[in-house]
Design a protein around this motif. Sequence first.
Motif, PDB file in Angstrom:
ATOM      1  N   ILE A 217      38.398  18.142  17.510  1.00 25.74           N
ATOM      2  CA  ILE A 217      39.707  18.699  17.198  1.00 25.74           C
ATOM      3  C   ILE A 217      39.666  19.310  15.800  1.00 25.74           C
ATOM      4  O   ILE A 217      40.187  20.389  15.552  1.00 25.74           O
ATOM      5  N   LYS A 218      39.005  18.608  14.905  1.00 23.78           N
ATOM      6  CA  LYS A 218      38.901  19.111  13.523  1.00 23.78           C
ATOM      7  C   LYS A 218      37.743  20.069  13.416  1.00 23.78           C
ATOM      8  O   LYS A 218      36.666  19.733  12.921  1.00 23.78           O
ATOM      9  N   ARG A 219      37.952  21.254  13.886  1.00 23.35           N
ATOM     10  CA  ARG A 219      36.834  22.182  13.907  1.00 23.35           C
ATOM     11  C   ARG A 219      36.568  22.778  12.535  1.00 23.35           C
ATOM     12  O   ARG A 219      37.480  22.994  11.740  1.00 23.35           O
ATOM     13  N   TYR A 249      43.274  28.038  17.912  1.00 22.77           N
ATOM     14  CA  TYR A 249      43.867  26.708  17.959  1.00 22.77           C
ATOM     15  C   TYR A 249      45.092  26.647  17.053  1.00 22.77           C
ATOM     16  O   TYR A 249      46.131  26.113  17.417  1.00 22.77           O
ATOM     17  N   LYS A 250      44.945  27.210  15.903  1.00 26.82           N
ATOM     18  CA  LYS A 250      46.037  27.336  14.935  1.00 26.82           C
ATOM     19  C   LYS A 250      45.842  28.666  14.228  1.00 26.82           C
ATOM     20  O   LYS A 250      44.773  29.236  14.279  1.00 26.82           O
ATOM     21  N   PRO A 251      46.861  29.135  13.512  1.00 25.65           N
ATOM     22  CA  PRO A 251      46.678  30.414  12.781  1.00 25.65           C
ATOM     23  C   PRO A 251      45.707  30.293  11.613  1.00 25.65           C
ATOM     24  O   PRO A 251      45.247  31.286  11.074  1.00 25.65           O
ATOM     25  N   ILE A 252      45.411  29.052  11.201  1.00 28.49           N
ATOM     26  CA  ILE A 252      44.412  28.858  10.152  1.00 28.49           C
ATOM     27  C   ILE A 252      43.301  27.950  10.656  1.00 28.49           C
ATOM     28  O   ILE A 252      43.492  27.173  11.598  1.00 28.49           O
ATOM     29  N   ILE A 253      42.157  28.052  10.038  1.00 25.12           N
ATOM     30  CA  ILE A 253      40.993  27.298  10.498  1.00 25.12           C
ATOM     31  C   ILE A 253      40.157  26.903   9.287  1.00 25.12           C
ATOM     32  O   ILE A 253      40.121  27.618   8.287  1.00 25.12           O
ATOM     33  N   ASN A 254      39.529  25.723   9.391  1.00 17.49           N
ATOM     34  CA  ASN A 254      38.665  25.260   8.291  1.00 17.49           C
ATOM     35  C   ASN A 254      37.300  25.926   8.378  1.00 17.49           C
ATOM     36  O   ASN A 254      36.681  25.929   9.436  1.00 17.49           O
ATOM     37  N   VAL A 255      36.858  26.452   7.259  1.00 19.59           N
ATOM     38  CA  VAL A 255      35.585  27.166   7.241  1.00 19.59           C
ATOM     39  C   VAL A 255      34.793  26.826   5.976  1.00 19.59           C
ATOM     40  O   VAL A 255      35.353  26.321   5.003  1.00 19.59           O
ATOM     41  N   HIS A 264      37.336  25.460   3.143  1.00 21.95           N
ATOM     42  CA  HIS A 264      38.577  26.198   2.882  1.00 21.95           C
ATOM     43  C   HIS A 264      39.334  26.407   4.176  1.00 21.95           C
ATOM     44  O   HIS A 264      38.755  26.496   5.236  1.00 21.95           O
ATOM     45  N   GLU A 265      40.654  26.523   4.050  1.00 22.80           N
ATOM     46  CA  GLU A 265      41.453  26.963   5.194  1.00 22.80           C
ATOM     47  C   GLU A 265      41.610  28.478   5.111  1.00 22.80           C
ATOM     48  O   GLU A 265      42.093  28.993   4.102  1.00 22.80           O
ATOM     49  N   TYR A 266      41.188  29.176   6.160  1.00 19.63           N
ATOM     50  CA  TYR A 266      41.302  30.634   6.197  1.00 19.63           C
ATOM     51  C   TYR A 266      42.202  31.042   7.345  1.00 19.63           C
ATOM     52  O   TYR A 266      42.275  30.348   8.361  1.00 19.63           O
TER      53      TYR A 266
HETATM   54  C1  LIG Z   1      41.144  21.176   7.314  1.00 15.53           C
HETATM   55  O1  LIG Z   1      40.545  19.946   6.972  1.00 15.53           O
HETATM   56  C2  LIG Z   1      41.400  19.064   6.280  1.00 15.53           C
HETATM   57  C3  LIG Z   1      40.574  17.863   5.864  1.00 15.53           C
HETATM   58  O2  LIG Z   1      39.918  17.303   6.985  1.00 15.53           O
HETATM   59  C4  LIG Z   1      42.572  18.687   7.160  1.00 15.53           C
HETATM   60  O3  LIG Z   1      43.456  17.848   6.465  1.00 15.53           O
HETATM   61  C5  LIG Z   1      43.283  19.951   7.581  1.00 15.53           C
HETATM   62  O4  LIG Z   1      44.317  19.637   8.494  1.00 15.53           O
HETATM   63  C6  LIG Z   1      42.317  20.930   8.246  1.00 15.53           C
HETATM   64  N1  LIG Z   1      42.990  22.186   8.518  1.00 15.53           N
HETATM   65  C7  LIG Z   1      42.988  22.725   9.726  1.00 15.53           C
HETATM   66  C8  LIG Z   1      43.646  24.055   9.839  1.00 15.53           C
HETATM   67  O5  LIG Z   1      42.462  22.205  10.706  1.00 15.53           O
END
Ligand SMILES: *[C@@H]1O[C@H](CO)[C@@H](O)[C@H](O)[C@H]1NC(C)=O
Length: 420
Positions: A217-219, A249-255, A264-266
């Motif tokens: 889920i935490k991509r 999944y969402k408008p922002i994503i962790n990269v 970072h969230e992009y």
């Molecule tokens: C990005 O990772 C952080 C730390 O795990 C989390 O709190 C955050 O919700 C994540 N953001 C997204 C867009 O998944």
Amino acid sequence: MTTQQSLNRAKYKSILPIALACVLMLGTARLVFDNLKSIRETIFGHWQFWLRGTGFHRYIINSFDDDDNSYEDIEDCNVFDGKWVWDNESHPFYNEESCPFLVKQVTCQRNGRPDNFYQFWRWQPNECNLPRFSAVKLLRILRNKRLMFVGDSIQRGQFDSMVCMLQSAIPDGKKSLDKVPSKKIFYAQEYNATIEFYWAPFIVESNSDHSTNHTVIKRLVKLDRIAHHSENWQGVDYLVFETYVWWMYKPIINVTYGNLKDVHEYNVTTAYKMALQTWANWLDSSINSQTQKVFFMSLSPTHLWSSEWNPGSDGNCFNEKEPIHGPYWGMGTSLEIMKIVQETLQELKIDVTFMNITQLSDFRKDAHTTIYTERKGKLLTKEQKSDPTNFADCIHWCLPGVPDTWNHILYANLLQEFYN
Ligand SMILES: *[C@@H]1O[C@H](CO)[C@@H](O)[C@H](O)[C@H]1NC(C)=O
Ligand SMILES: *[C@@H]1O[C@H](CO)[C@@H](O)[C@H](O)[C@H]1NC(C)=O
Ligand SMILES: *[C@@H]1O[C@H](CO)[C@@H](O)[C@H](O)[C@H]1NC(C)=O
Ligand SMILES: *[C@@H]1O[C@H](CO)[C@@H](O)[C@H](O)[C@H]1NC(C)=O
Ligand SMILES: *[C@@H]1O[C@H](CO)[C@@H](O)[C@H](O)[C@H]1NC(C)=O
Ligand SMILES: *[C@@H]1O[C@H](CO)[C@@H](O)[C@H](O)[C@H]1NC(C)=O
């Protein structure tokens, strides 16, 4: 219904993706519209503008005489512009019983789907005809070659479809299907032809790259890393890429970009563009245009909200039995992503054929697996099946079905190139 009302309705329905989260664990993304309005603005904001685009890539597909190698040019034909016509004579190309390689996820008939109309629609381009599909001809083209599909579970569906389209022309004992981590490999012995699927849901590296354990889920996507994947693509004759739903999944994503500890969230669109650039750089430095050919599949649409094609209704793609006829562009079908792909491909030094299958697939609200599928390796239970609102899969496609048409068009391209 006003736009605002339908937005609220769609937002209200975002409980649906809670169930879809399970679907994505099988290898796709849940399309969450947690913040629908902002997604609409940031991701789908310019859709009307893009609908008006006239198509930058025109295709010249020839129609071939089946018995010899002569062909007729059909000049300047955009094969992606057309309509679905009922044709229960030439379609489907195969059926569930005749293809031993089909997986439970897509055998909708066996899984209890009562109607089979979705199997009998043929894509008819407006300006020309697609060449008749011949498995033997395709096998001849693929002799001593490798054809590889790279992407997510949508792309795996296209691989499964291709295997079924070809396998009937190969006698038992002369064909095999193997699974090795990250790959499925079909081999046609007499032709020394290999058809492969390679799991890379974001094309670039990510924490979802494990071939089976990708219940993430935490991509986290590594925008500038591709080598672990691309070493497997080296020298492949025909490469077919695709990536979309996992981003949405969402408008922002962790990269990450550079330092892997620096997360970072992009914006998804920004991230998608950077990932494709990494891929483009690899293509430009590694592909030999003389011996290799590259395709990119445009995004595969979803049909999560029936109110989009049937205003006032409250369901999803479940129980839909007919394609949409006439103009339609789904809200979940991001024109901004389409634009990024188009721009990236235009800037490449090598030629990549853009397979613009989005519109033709967007018409096919009737062709998803819905409740006649599996989840986490198990067919849906009776209870789950009785709750299509929460359990219908409106992302993946039944086979035989829509991915066969994608492959038919791919075939038309390969055939044309082969005879030129
Ligand atoms: C990005 O990772 C952080 C730390 O795990 C989390 O709190 C955050 O919700 C994540 N953001 C997204 C867009 O998944
Ligand atoms: C792809 O098809 C859509 C709809 O048919 C069209 O609007 C768009 O311009 C096409 N894109 C390209 C890059 O040809
Ligand atoms: C094909 O479709 C037509 C029109 O719906 C129908 O009359 C005919 O019985 C069908 N043929 C087969 C073999 O199913
Ligand atoms: C079989 O195909 C592979 C590519 O998939 C090629 O490298 C090899 O040379 C072929 N073998 C023969 C005997 O042609
Ligand atoms: C799947 O991956 C997660 C996270 O990386 C890990 O905790 C879990 O043990 C893995 N499961 C299996 C069956 O390998
Ligand atoms: C993300 O999108 C917002 C709103 O469109 C914009 O203001 C922002 O600059 C974007 N950020 C990035 C990193 O692209």
